[in-house]
Design a protein around this motif. Structure first.
Motif, PDB file in Angstrom:
ATOM      1  N   UNK A  27       9.253  -4.424  -0.597  1.00  0.00           N
ATOM      2  CA  UNK A  27       9.674  -5.301   0.509  1.00  0.00           C
ATOM      3  C   UNK A  27       9.866  -4.565   1.825  1.00  0.00           C
ATOM      4  N   UNK A  28       9.348  -3.333   1.918  1.00  0.00           N
ATOM      5  CA  UNK A  28       9.457  -2.583   3.164  1.00  0.00           C
ATOM      6  C   UNK A  28       8.062  -2.189   3.622  1.00  0.00           C
ATOM      7  N   UNK A  29       7.650  -2.723   4.759  1.00  0.00           N
ATOM      8  CA  UNK A  29       6.352  -2.368   5.317  1.00  0.00           C
ATOM      9  C   UNK A  29       6.568  -1.484   6.534  1.00  0.00           C
ATOM     10  N   UNK A  30       5.717  -0.481   6.681  1.00  0.00           N
ATOM     11  CA  UNK A  30       5.811   0.360   7.867  1.00  0.00           C
ATOM     12  C   UNK A  30       4.587   0.113   8.749  1.00  0.00           C
ATOM     13  N   UNK A  31       4.547   0.821   9.847  1.00  0.00           N
ATOM     14  CA  UNK A  31       3.395   0.741  10.747  1.00  0.00           C
ATOM     15  C   UNK A  31       2.112   1.129  10.004  1.00  0.00           C
ATOM     16  N   UNK A  32       2.258   1.992   8.977  1.00  0.00           N
ATOM     17  CA  UNK A  32       1.092   2.391   8.175  1.00  0.00           C
ATOM     18  C   UNK A  32       0.500   1.218   7.398  1.00  0.00           C
TER      19      UNK A  32
END
Ligand code: NAG
Ligand code: NAG
Ligand code: NAG
Ligand code: CU
Length: 611
Positions: free
Chosen positions: A373-378
């Motif tokens: 549930x954690x998305x980064x810019x990557x």
């Protein structure tokens, strides 16, 4: 279909913006290129000035013209045209933008940077003091073409002025938007520019931090210049229900909301009660749509999100929560998402500070390299597929951190060196690669012939710029025009949990890697990992950004083609960090690659008689 809808909504929407809308605020059609002129009158000003009459005791008075009510707390500030935020610039791609700045300050200078506009061909108007221009004293005209479509903004690049409220939105629309199919409505009232807010002048906050043993306290957050003072109790101030920003939407439509983080201190988490957000662009670059429940914006970042009004007709909070440096004062701010037909009242839910990410997916969370549930810019993918070249011509390491050094601006080696003062007086110095930036005496871009005694070049001997353990100079990285460049950005993380949103002028970059090494790290450690092949780069359609965060004790790696000649600042976007020296300059190409210096361009330089 879409342009018509856009026009319709522009007419129907009732906010003050449309009352004084600029002739360039229009539906973009082929062949209709305009010159869009703005006058910026800058002066020292005050919240709750006489323009506010009886605000905040009479809340109706708070929305009077030229009244900057903010969160109902009195403080001096700077203002352009007595507005907060300053005037919005809404133009079409290719328009000529002309901004005349009249400096009405009693004793200070100014420059305006157009954050996200690359100024290719218009390098002299990037607004970087002593890099591209001399600080403005007399009237100065910025004159450039809006070549970068999307959500950008303008802000002061002089001292603490951005935090004194010198900023505003700049949105460049297109005839054909590749994301057109993702939304139905895109109107100027749906631009939300947020900042963290002090109840003292930012200059006072800065000097008190540097020389006065006072830790900066961020008091609240403003959304389009409005907010409640959630810190009132601790300050012993009365609490007023100040007018908040209202975002009017119609049920059953998809609305594009442009979020701009203009603040100077803390990351701000955004979420909308009962609604998800579909992110379609960041930093004026389109991405494949990503649906999330919350996102974190670091200083200087923009996110364009689509909100679908698929809930019941009511009022809902758009929540802005300050985290990290904001945790001490726990600021939460709301804008009201009001469905057409809903009563003119507050949402039913209470606006309570909660720094936890709400259930669901969060984008760009603090100090995270992703996870459930954690998305980064990557995890963001450029909408238009492309491949980043496998090889680079130049690679630079930029390690950001606070250092325990005898910074001559803070300590005296003879009387009160860093080692000789009590712990409470120890302030660390922001540096890039162990260097504290000081501006050149004259802008190398517009005065190329001037000697540059303060400039030090990356890769050359910098010892002449060091006194004991403290090195400071105008730190320049040279690359040839057209070279491909990789920057390995490192947050060493030796000074507690921090964040340094990295912003580069003049370019967008591909974010090809992000990682955490440990609680703390060094450039050597990251280089070792890389030489062992332990840092993978994403070369297929990574997101393009101009501002990106670095994980504490980790790295962010970006790549770009240096196709824009000039002198471009690369810096931490936190204002207390950058103004204390967390800055470097990327110098691309030669003077002969640049357009000629505009005739009569103001100059400045060192003057000293012979002795
Ligand atoms: C509050 O201000 C408005 C606008 O200036 C005015 O019309 C109204 O009478 C004021 N209300 C009170 C209670 O003074
Ligand atoms: C929003 O969601 C909450 C929690 O699910 C629910 O209790 C509330 O009724 C919803 N609000 C509206 C206006 O639908
Ligand atoms: C600062 O200067 C003092 C006096 O010369 C010296 O003892 C100390 O090691 C220097 N560095 C720091 C970080 O204090
Ligand atoms: Cu920083």
């Amino acid at each position: 279909m879409l342009p018509l809808l856009l026009l319709l909504f522009a007419i129907v929407s009732n906010a003050s913006v449309s009352a004084q809308s600029h002739e360039c605020e229009r539906t973009c059609i082929p062949g209709d290129i305009r010159t869009c002129a703005y006058e910026f009158h800058l002066q020292e000003y005050h919240t709750l000035s006489r323009a506010c009459f009886n605000c905040p005791s009479n809340l109706t008075d708070c929305t009077r013209p030229e009244c900057i009510a903010a969160d109902g707390v009195r403080r001096p500030l700077l203002a352009i045209n007595r507005m907060l935020p300053g005037p919005s610039i809404n133009v079409c791609e290719g328009d000529r933008v002309v901004v005349d700045v009249y400096n009405g300050q009693l004793s200070d200078v100014e420059t305006i940077h157009f954050h996200g506009q690359h100024m290719k061909g218009h390098q002299y108007y990037d607004g970087a003091p002593f890099a591209t221009q001399c600080p403005i004293v007399a009237p100065f005209r910025y004159d450039f073409v809006a070549n970068n479509p999307g959500t950008t903004f303008w802000h002061s690049h002089s001292g603490m002025h951005r935090a004194e409220a010198i900023y505003g939105a700049m949105v460049v629309r297109q005839v054909e938007d590749p994301q057109e199919g993702t939304y139905d409505v895109d109107i100027t009232d749906h631009t939300l520019i947020v900042q963290d807010w002090f109840h003292r002048s930012a200059l006072e906050v800065f000097t008190s931090r540097m020389h006065g043993q006072t830790f900066p306290v961020i008091n609240s957050i403003l959304v389009n210049g409005r907010g409640w003072n959630t810190y009132a109790e601790k300050e012993g101030l009365p609490k007023y229900e100040m007018p908040l920003t209202v975002v009017n939407m119609k049920k059953g439509l998809r609305h594009r909301v442009r979020l701009i983080q203009a603040g100077g201190s803390c990351p701000i988490m955004v979420s909308v009660d009962n609604h998800t957000m579909t992110v379609i662009a960041s930093d004026a670059q389109n991405i494949e749509p990503l649906t999330v429940t919350s996102l974190v914006m670091y200083s200087g970042e923009r996110f364009d999100v689509v909100i679908e009004t698929d809930q019941e007709v009511a009022n809902y909070w758009i929540r802005f929560t300050g985290i990290l440096d904001c945790l001490f004062s726990q600021p939460i701010q709301g804008a009201i998402l009001r469905y057409e037909g809903a009563h003119d009242q507050l949402p039913k839910e209470i606006l309570l500070f909660n720094p936890d990410y709400p259930p669901g997916v969060v984008l760009n969370p603090l100090n995270s390299i992703g996870g459930p549930e954690q998305l980064t810019v990557m995890d963001m993918t450029a909408l238009e597929p492309y491949t980043v070249p496998d090889a680079v011509d130049k690679q630079f390491y930029l390690a950001f951190d606070f250092k325990e050094v005898n910074n001559t601006a803070l300590y005296s080696e003879d009387y009160y060196p860093y080692s000789g003062v009590d712990r409470s007086w120890k302030v660390r110095t922001p540096q890039v690669n162990g260097i504290t930036f000081i501006p050149p005496y004259s802008p190398p871009l517009s005065q190329p012939e001037e000697p540059q005694p303060t400039v030090c070049i990356h890769g050359e001997d910098i010892s002449p710029f060091c006194q004991g353990d403290f090195c400071s100079c105008s730190y320049v990285f040279n690359v040839a025009l057209g070279e491909s460049v990789e920057l390995v950005l490192i947050d060493e993380g030796t000074f507690g949990v921090d964040n340094h949103p990295f912003h580069m002028h003049g370019h967008s970059f591909s974010v090809v890697a992000m990682g955490k090494v440990g609680e703390v790290t060094t450039a050597e450690e990251v280089a070792n990992l890389d030489s062992q092949g332990l840092i993978e780069r994403r070369l297929e359609s990574p997101a393009l950004k101009d501002t990106v965060n670095i994980v504490d004790g980790g790295y962010t790696i970006v790549r770009f083609k240096a196709d824009n000649p000039g002198y471009w600042l690369m810096h931490c976007h936190l204002i207390l960090h950058s103004e204390a020296g967390m800055v470097a300059i990327l110098h691309v190409g030669e003077q002969s690659d640049l357009p000629p210096v505009p005739e009569g361009f103001p100059t400045c330089k060192k003057f000293m008689t012979e002795i």
